[in-house]
Design a protein around this motif. Structure first.
Motif, short mmCIF file in Angstrom:
data_model
loop_
_atom_site.label_atom_id
_atom_site.label_comp_id
_atom_site.label_asym_id
_atom_site.label_seq_id
_atom_site.Cartn_x
_atom_site.Cartn_y
_atom_site.Cartn_z
N GLN A 93 -43.09 -19.35 -42.96
CA GLN A 93 -43.98 -18.87 -44.17
C GLN A 93 -43.66 -19.96 -45.15
O GLN A 93 -44.22 -20.81 -46.43
N SER A 96 -43.49 -23.04 -43.23
CA SER A 96 -45.20 -24.42 -42.61
C SER A 96 -45.65 -25.41 -43.77
O SER A 96 -47.01 -26.64 -43.16
N GLU A 102 -44.48 -28.17 -35.98
CA GLU A 102 -44.93 -26.61 -36.00
C GLU A 102 -44.72 -25.99 -34.74
O GLU A 102 -44.90 -24.58 -34.64
N LYS A 106 -43.10 -22.40 -34.11
CA LYS A 106 -43.77 -21.32 -33.44
C LYS A 106 -42.63 -20.47 -32.22
O LYS A 106 -42.51 -19.37 -32.58
#
Length: 340
Positions: A93, A96, A102, A106
């Motif tokens: 978090q 991010s 990204e 993940k």
């Protein structure tokens, strides 16, 4: 014995690099729709072969001696399948808002959701002289739990990033993972004596099939010209993986050595490796199922491909230090015991 044992850990890592290079040279061979037809040969045949092989090789009778060590099993499984993915999610978090790719982030989350491996944690526990029976039980039990829990965790933490409906995931997992595993165990009952006598190279077979899966995964990536991986993101992810491994190894060591838990030094060794290691053999096929057809599948797979050799490298480097600690603690316990 597999590539990890017979050819050495370094050779397996080199083989991973080699198949990625081959995929880069001519991705059309292993890409979807190519000559290898991975949508059939990999998605169904190769994944099923890995789990049939696992069922055939898994010596369930060896696990019974460790079955009653409930507290240790709870510690390992809760840390691996609850604390680990939750901690990674909280950490991501914060990341991010950074420019890190990204899909690599993940991929880090998928690493957190993976079950423990059946091989490396046991091998390193044995190398140190720790509780090998507990390591075998938790690796095998964690793998069985992972078949159900890992897809659930992926859907919880990644949500809509999975392009496959929930029911499709579990129906395919049942057909390519659970059923072959059960069939392998049933077949083993009838040819157990032959298996013990001939000792087939189960690990080598699984490793070769796994390399084929990795190859076709990267063929799909390199055939997609829209995917771009920057070096900065890769270096940051590499640093994060090593940092996470060291931090979690310290955490498991710290908590498992508290006197109120009652773990022996040998138990702590098994806990350290089983709680922090993640399965590549189970992980890559699961990602292939859960993210089937996803254009960023290979980027999502990269952190797991890095985590696997990293856990073996770090574990191997720390074996002498952990062994020295365990021996000194065991001597201290013996000295404290009153003589009769």
């Amino acid at each position: 014995m597999g590539l990890l044992d017979r050819l050495g850990k370094e050779w397996f890592m080199l083989c991973i690099v080699l198949v990625i290079v081959l995929a880069k040279m001519d991705p059309s061979v292993g890409a979807k729709g190519g000559p290898l037809k991975p949508e059939v040969t990999i998605t169904y045949i190769a994944v099923s072969a890995i789990f049939f092989n696992s069922g055939l090789s898994l010596k369930t009778e060896e696990l019974t001696s460790a079955l009653m060590h409930i507290k240790l099993h709870l510690f390992v499984q809760i840390f691996t399948l609850a604390f680990f993915p939750t901690a990674i999610w909280l950490f991501l978090q914060m990341l991010s808002v950074t420019p890190i790719n990204e899909w690599l982030l993940k991929g880090l989350q998928t690493v957190g959701c993976m079950p423990p491996p059946v091989s490396s944690a046991v091998i390193l526990t044995k190398a140190v002289g720790g509780n090998e029976a507990a390591a075998i039980f938790n690796s095998a039990f964690g793998s069985f739990l992972g078949i159900i829990i890992t897809p659930l965790l992926l859907l919880i933490f990644l949500g809509s990033s999975s392009s496959v409906p929930f029911t499709s995931i579990f129906s395919q997992l049942s057909m390519t993972v659970v059923v072959p595993l059960i069939i392998g165990q049933i077949v083993r009952r009838y040819i157990k004596d032959w298996l013990e006598r001939r000792k087939p190279p189960f690990g080598t077979i699984s490793s070769c099939v796994l390399l084929t899966i990795i190859y076709t995964t990267f063929c799909d990536t390199f055939s997609n010209t829209n995917i771009d991986l920057d070096g900065f993101s890769l270096l940051v992810v590499l640093f994060i993986i090593f940092s996470v491994q060291l931090s979690f190894m310290f955490l498991t060591f710290f908590f498992s050595t508290r006197n109120n838990l009652g773990f022996t030094p040998a138990d702590t060794v098994a806990i350290i490796f089983c709680s922090t290691h993640k399965s590549l053999t189970l992980g890559i096929p699961m990602l292939k199922i859960v993210f089937a057809g996803h254009e960023h599948l290979s980027l999502i797979s990269v952190p797991l491909l890095i985590y696997h050799p990293a856990q073996i490298l770090l574990g191997s480097l720390l074996v002498p230090s952990i062994k020295s600690w365990m021996v000194s603690r065991q001597k201290g316990v013996k000295l404290m015991r009153p003589t009769v």
